[in-house]
Design a protein around this motif. Structure first.
Motif, PDB file in Angstrom:
ATOM      1  N   ILE A  59      27.609  41.582  44.482  1.00 44.49           N
ATOM      2  CA  ILE A  59      27.769  40.582  43.425  1.00 44.49           C
ATOM      3  C   ILE A  59      27.191  39.227  43.857  1.00 44.49           C
ATOM      4  CG2 ILE A  59      30.175  40.031  44.090  1.00 44.49           C
ATOM      5  CD1 ILE A  59      28.589  39.973  40.552  1.00 44.49           C
TER       6      ILE A  59
ATOM      7  N   ARG B 249      32.302  46.831  42.431  1.00 44.36           N
ATOM      8  CA  ARG B 249      33.044  47.309  43.604  1.00 44.36           C
ATOM      9  C   ARG B 249      34.554  47.293  43.336  1.00 44.36           C
ATOM     10  NH1 ARG B 249      30.326  48.219  47.933  1.00 44.36           N
ATOM     11  NH2 ARG B 249      28.644  46.726  47.881  1.00 44.36           N
ATOM     12  N   ILE B 250      34.994  46.374  42.482  1.00 39.56           N
ATOM     13  CA  ILE B 250      36.426  46.282  42.187  1.00 39.56           C
ATOM     14  C   ILE B 250      36.924  47.547  41.491  1.00 39.56           C
ATOM     15  CG2 ILE B 250      38.133  45.055  40.795  1.00 39.56           C
ATOM     16  CD1 ILE B 250      36.762  42.532  41.196  1.00 39.56           C
TER      17      ILE B 250
ATOM     18  N   VAL C 166      17.169  45.745  56.023  1.00 42.48           N
ATOM     19  CA  VAL C 166      16.497  44.661  56.740  1.00 42.48           C
ATOM     20  C   VAL C 166      16.962  44.694  58.187  1.00 42.48           C
ATOM     21  CG1 VAL C 166      16.266  42.158  56.972  1.00 42.48           C
ATOM     22  CG2 VAL C 166      16.236  43.216  54.706  1.00 42.48           C
TER      23      VAL C 166
ATOM     24  N   ALA D 121      23.094  37.904  51.872  1.00 48.16           N
ATOM     25  CA  ALA D 121      24.325  38.233  51.124  1.00 48.16           C
ATOM     26  C   ALA D 121      24.686  39.674  51.438  1.00 48.16           C
ATOM     27  CB  ALA D 121      24.098  38.026  49.627  1.00 48.16           C
TER      28      ALA D 121
ATOM     29  N   GLY E  29      30.060  43.033  54.297  1.00 47.44           N
ATOM     30  CA  GLY E  29      30.600  43.620  55.525  1.00 47.44           C
ATOM     31  C   GLY E  29      30.701  45.127  55.447  1.00 47.44           C
TER      32      GLY E  29
ATOM     33  N   PHE F  39      36.758  52.494  53.102  1.00 47.91           N
ATOM     34  CA  PHE F  39      36.517  52.287  51.674  1.00 47.91           C
ATOM     35  C   PHE F  39      35.710  51.022  51.442  1.00 47.91           C
ATOM     36  CE2 PHE F  39      38.979  52.255  47.363  1.00 47.91           C
ATOM     37  CZ  PHE F  39      37.858  52.802  46.742  1.00 47.91           C
ATOM     38  N   TRP F  40      34.418  51.171  51.089  1.00 51.36           N
ATOM     39  CA  TRP F  40      33.672  49.981  50.674  1.00 51.36           C
ATOM     40  C   TRP F  40      32.668  50.282  49.562  1.00 51.36           C
ATOM     41  CZ3 TRP F  40      35.296  45.322  51.147  1.00 51.36           C
ATOM     42  CH2 TRP F  40      34.469  44.281  50.741  1.00 51.36           C
TER      43      TRP F  40
ATOM     44  N   GLY G  34      37.434  36.790  50.740  1.00 53.18           N
ATOM     45  CA  GLY G  34      36.807  38.063  50.359  1.00 53.18           C
ATOM     46  C   GLY G  34      37.226  38.416  48.961  1.00 53.18           C
TER      47      GLY G  34
ATOM     48  N   TRP H  64      35.718  38.994  44.671  1.00 52.94           N
ATOM     49  CA  TRP H  64      34.596  39.188  43.755  1.00 52.94           C
ATOM     50  C   TRP H  64      34.163  37.865  43.110  1.00 52.94           C
ATOM     51  CZ3 TRP H  64      31.662  43.421  42.613  1.00 52.94           C
ATOM     52  CH2 TRP H  64      30.927  43.397  41.435  1.00 52.94           C
TER      53      TRP H  64
ATOM     54  N   ALA I 280      32.536  35.442  45.558  1.00 56.57           N
ATOM     55  CA  ALA I 280      31.193  35.892  45.969  1.00 56.57           C
ATOM     56  C   ALA I 280      30.180  35.640  44.848  1.00 56.57           C
ATOM     57  CB  ALA I 280      31.233  37.372  46.345  1.00 56.57           C
TER      58      ALA I 280
ATOM     59  N   SER J 193      43.563  40.080  41.930  1.00 56.70           N
ATOM     60  CA  SER J 193      44.730  40.705  41.290  1.00 56.70           C
ATOM     61  C   SER J 193      44.789  42.203  41.569  1.00 56.70           C
ATOM     62  CB  SER J 193      44.725  40.446  39.788  1.00 56.70           C
ATOM     63  OG  SER J 193      43.515  40.864  39.238  1.00 56.70           O
TER      64      SER J 193
HETATM   65  C1  LIG Z   1      37.727  49.119  47.048  1.00 61.33           C
HETATM   66  C2  LIG Z   1      37.585  47.644  46.863  1.00 61.33           C
HETATM   67  C3  LIG Z   1      38.396  46.985  45.943  1.00 61.33           C
HETATM   68  C4  LIG Z   1      38.282  45.609  45.759  1.00 61.33           C
HETATM   69  N1  LIG Z   1      39.074  45.009  44.845  1.00 61.33           N
HETATM   70  C5  LIG Z   1      38.924  43.689  44.600  1.00 61.33           C
HETATM   71  C6  LIG Z   1      39.688  43.043  43.581  1.00 61.33           C
HETATM   72  O1  LIG Z   1      40.498  43.659  42.915  1.00 61.33           O
HETATM   73  N2  LIG Z   1      39.476  41.708  43.375  1.00 61.33           N
HETATM   74  C7  LIG Z   1      38.561  40.991  44.096  1.00 61.33           C
HETATM   75  O2  LIG Z   1      38.385  39.793  43.858  1.00 61.33           O
HETATM   76  N3  LIG Z   1      37.839  41.576  45.082  1.00 61.33           N
HETATM   77  C8  LIG Z   1      37.990  42.906  45.348  1.00 61.33           C
HETATM   78  N4  LIG Z   1      37.260  43.508  46.333  1.00 61.33           N
HETATM   79  C9  LIG Z   1      36.393  42.673  47.183  1.00 61.33           C
HETATM   80  C10 LIG Z   1      35.074  42.394  46.483  1.00 61.33           C
HETATM   81  O3  LIG Z   1      34.538  43.584  46.014  1.00 61.33           O
HETATM   82  C11 LIG Z   1      34.128  41.729  47.486  1.00 61.33           C
HETATM   83  O4  LIG Z   1      34.697  40.477  47.840  1.00 61.33           O
HETATM   84  C12 LIG Z   1      32.745  41.502  46.913  1.00 61.33           C
HETATM   85  O5  LIG Z   1      32.209  42.678  46.388  1.00 61.33           O
HETATM   86  C13 LIG Z   1      31.817  40.957  48.002  1.00 61.33           C
HETATM   87  O6  LIG Z   1      30.513  40.875  47.497  1.00 61.33           O
HETATM   88  P1  LIG Z   1      29.285  40.553  48.452  1.00 61.33           P
HETATM   89  O7  LIG Z   1      28.090  40.510  47.535  1.00 61.33           O
HETATM   90  O8  LIG Z   1      29.569  39.390  49.303  1.00 61.33           O
HETATM   91  O9  LIG Z   1      29.162  41.781  49.457  1.00 61.33           O
HETATM   92  P2  LIG Z   1      28.961  43.330  49.206  1.00 61.33           P
HETATM   93  O10 LIG Z   1      29.463  43.742  47.886  1.00 61.33           O
HETATM   94  O11 LIG Z   1      29.502  44.022  50.410  1.00 61.33           O
HETATM   95  O12 LIG Z   1      27.374  43.503  49.161  1.00 61.33           O
HETATM   96  C14 LIG Z   1      26.561  43.436  50.306  1.00 61.33           C
HETATM   97  C15 LIG Z   1      25.396  44.377  50.116  1.00 61.33           C
HETATM   98  O13 LIG Z   1      24.432  44.153  51.158  1.00 61.33           O
HETATM   99  C16 LIG Z   1      23.962  45.402  51.628  1.00 61.33           C
HETATM  100  N5  LIG Z   1      23.446  45.224  52.994  1.00 61.33           N
HETATM  101  C17 LIG Z   1      24.162  44.978  54.114  1.00 61.33           C
HETATM  102  N6  LIG Z   1      23.341  44.830  55.188  1.00 61.33           N
HETATM  103  C18 LIG Z   1      22.080  45.003  54.723  1.00 61.33           C
HETATM  104  C19 LIG Z   1      20.803  44.990  55.347  1.00 61.33           C
HETATM  105  N7  LIG Z   1      20.653  44.728  56.659  1.00 61.33           N
HETATM  106  N8  LIG Z   1      19.704  45.254  54.583  1.00 61.33           N
HETATM  107  C20 LIG Z   1      19.840  45.491  53.242  1.00 61.33           C
HETATM  108  N9  LIG Z   1      21.033  45.502  52.599  1.00 61.33           N
HETATM  109  C21 LIG Z   1      22.135  45.252  53.336  1.00 61.33           C
HETATM  110  C22 LIG Z   1      25.205  46.270  51.572  1.00 61.33           C
HETATM  111  O14 LIG Z   1      24.897  47.656  51.617  1.00 61.33           O
HETATM  112  C23 LIG Z   1      25.791  45.845  50.219  1.00 61.33           C
HETATM  113  O15 LIG Z   1      25.224  46.552  49.165  1.00 61.33           O
HETATM  114  C24 LIG Z   1      37.351  44.883  46.535  1.00 61.33           C
HETATM  115  C25 LIG Z   1      36.543  45.542  47.482  1.00 61.33           C
HETATM  116  C26 LIG Z   1      36.659  46.907  47.632  1.00 61.33           C
HETATM  117  C27 LIG Z   1      35.769  47.624  48.636  1.00 61.33           C
END
Ligand SMILES: Cc1cc2nc3c(=O)[nH]c(=O)nc-3n(C[C@H](O)[C@H](O)[C@H](O)COP(=O)(O)OP(=O)(O)OC[C@H]3O[C@@H](n4cnc5c(N)ncnc54)[C@H](O)[C@@H]3O)c2cc1C
Length: 412
Positions: free
Chosen positions: A12, A43-44, A80, A106, A109, A127-128, A293, A295, A298, A324
């Motif tokens: 996101i 992902r949520i 990358v 971005a 983890g 779980f991710w 951490g 959604w 981010a 939530s």
């Molecule tokens: C099961 C689950 C339930 C959740 N529920 C909630 C909720 O109810 N409410 C809420 O607010 N948050 C929730 N979260 C947390 C929320 O989803 C995260 O905070 C948010 O998705 C983080 O987004 P991000 O873009 O920072 O990272 P990510 O979504 O982790 O995206 C990072 C992306 O980068 C890619 N990547 C990593 N390294 C490399 C590389 N070297 N080269 C190319 N690509 C790479 C990864 O594969 C991934 O696709 C939940 C998370 C999970 C796993």
């Protein structure tokens, strides 16, 4: 001159940056690189899929045509490996070099592995990703007994999946209650009761010393540090995230348990920005660096990073996050930074209603609401406004909280 922007990660944070860049820099070259095989999904919601409550389709947010329509070059299945920040070049696992004027990291983890024997056995899940959710769903559908480890916001998702899939589970927790850094025993007990109702038994002062595995390599159970054995042909582990920062090795980008950025999402290295879960950002509400951490945070960080990549230091990040949980018959919400602070107030209103606020220097810095979420906007406003209110806990904890009953804000 046309600017070229490279975004690593299509979660996101990365995706929201790409969207904002295209809206606000119509002529820019934009490339989004992800090592996942699918474009942005929610992902949520993958937990609802693993519970068996949602089909795959609504979980996807963008298909590849979304990027085509916006003239964004999306590279799926592309990892990358490193970045040359002097040469402004990103290198992929296929040794392709991509030049950038401005770069956004971005990359989020990867779930931390439990450092115990057999934690890589068949049936032990982290779980991710959507792919993880597909495997979890398939295994949970056939499992009889489950084990959950990690007493936080993702662990409870795994517990809820067991509940929804009729897997009798033991939830092995290190301390004396669920999410002990944000809840007291009184608040956590509401969550424990809700788990029990779904066939998930919380076990306190426990954890996993090792998993027991059958000849077929499948998990059979877990032994906790007290020597107690719990059966399980399914296990879910959620003990934290290791940030995906290998690609930053040798770049000089400052890290401190996360990628350090200022309020403009700028790292310590010129033209390199970061957004999302992996940042340790300057929180303008708290007045110090913090992590989050969630959604919404981010998404906002991605958009703010994009604006500052176009026009340096034009818009700071200022946000009160929420998270939530909707697994039970009552709502649950945490906001801000509920695990920090030097003071707190809490009250239980009924068997399914409880509230706690965390304060620092007299100001609200976070909280947890169970059962009744109606005060959330008032609390969040006070937090955003940095009002000193810790001396008025009685008003704050009133069941029908009314911000107008607080003494007027003092000049600071
Ligand atoms: C099961 C689950 C339930 C959740 N529920 C909630 C909720 O109810 N409410 C809420 O607010 N948050 C929730 N979260 C947390 C929320 O989803 C995260 O905070 C948010 O998705 C983080 O987004 P991000 O873009 O920072 O990272 P990510 O979504 O982790 O995206 C990072 C992306 O980068 C890619 N990547 C990593 N390294 C490399 C590389 N070297 N080269 C190319 N690509 C790479 C990864 O594969 C991934 O696709 C939940 C998370 C999970 C796993």
């Amino acid at each position: 001159m046309t600017q070229s922007y490279v975004i690593i990660g299509d979660g996101i944070a990365g995706s929201s940056a790409a969207e904002t860049l295209r809206e606000e820099a119509p002529d820019a070259d934009i490339t989004v690189i992800t090592d996942e095989g699918e474009a942005l999904y929610n992902r949520i919601l993958i937990k609802e899929f693993a519970k068996g409550k949602l089909p795959e389709a609504p979980i996807s947010i963008h298909d590849e045509s979304w990027y085509d329509e916006r003239d964004v070059d999306l590279r799926l299945n592309t990892h990358v490996t490193n970045i040359d920040t002097d040469g402004h070049v990103v290198r992929t696992h296929e040794d392709e070099d991509l030049e950038y004027d401005k770069l956004l990291v971005a990359t989020g983890g990867t779930p931390t592995q439990l450092p115990v024997e057999n934690s890589d056995a068949e049936g032990v899940h982290h779980f991710w990703t959507f792919q993880d959710a597909r495997k979890i769903k398939a295994d949970a559908e056939t499992a009889d007994a489950g084990i959950i480890v990690g007493a936080g916001l993702l662990g409870i998702d795994l517990a809820a999946i067991c509940g929804a899939q009729d897997v009798e589970a033991h939830y092995l927790m290190r301390g004396d209650c669920w999410w002990r850094y944000a809840l007291s025993e009184a608040g956590a007990e509401i969550m424990h009761d809700a788990m029990r109702e779904r066939g998930v038994t919380p076990v306190f002062d426990s954890g996993v010393d090792r998993f027991e595995v059958g000849d077929d390599g499948q998990i059979r159970g877990a032994v906790d540090p007290n020597g107690d054995y719990y059966e399980g042909d399914f296990a879910g582990v959620a003990i934290g995230l290791d940030f995906n920062t290998e690609l930053l090795q040798g770049t000089g980008v400052e890290q401190d348990g996360g990628v350090v950025v200022d309020e403009y999402m700028q790292t310590s290295v010129d033209d390199v920005y970061a957004a999302g879960d992996l940042t340790r950002f300057y929180d303008t509400v708290l007045g110090e660096h913090a992590q989050n951490g969630s959604w919404g945070s981010a998404k906002e960080q991605g958009a703010i990073a994009a604006r500052n990549m176009i026009d340096a230091e034009s818009e700071p990040f200022r946000w009160v996050s929420s998270y939530s949980i909707t697994h039970f018959d009552f709502p649950f919400l945490s906001f801000g930074h509920p695990t920090i602070g030097d003071d707190h107030a809490e009250r239980k209103y009924s068997d399914t209603e409880w509230r706690r606020l965390a304060f620092k220097d007299g100001k609200i810095v976070g909280g947890v609401l169970i059962g009744d979420l109606s005060p959330q906007s008032g609390y969040k406003r006070l937090m955003r406004d940095e009002r000193v209110v810790a001396d008025q806990k009685d008003v704050l904890m009133q069941k029908q909280f009314d911000a107008d009953e607080l003494a007027p804000a003092q000049e600071q």
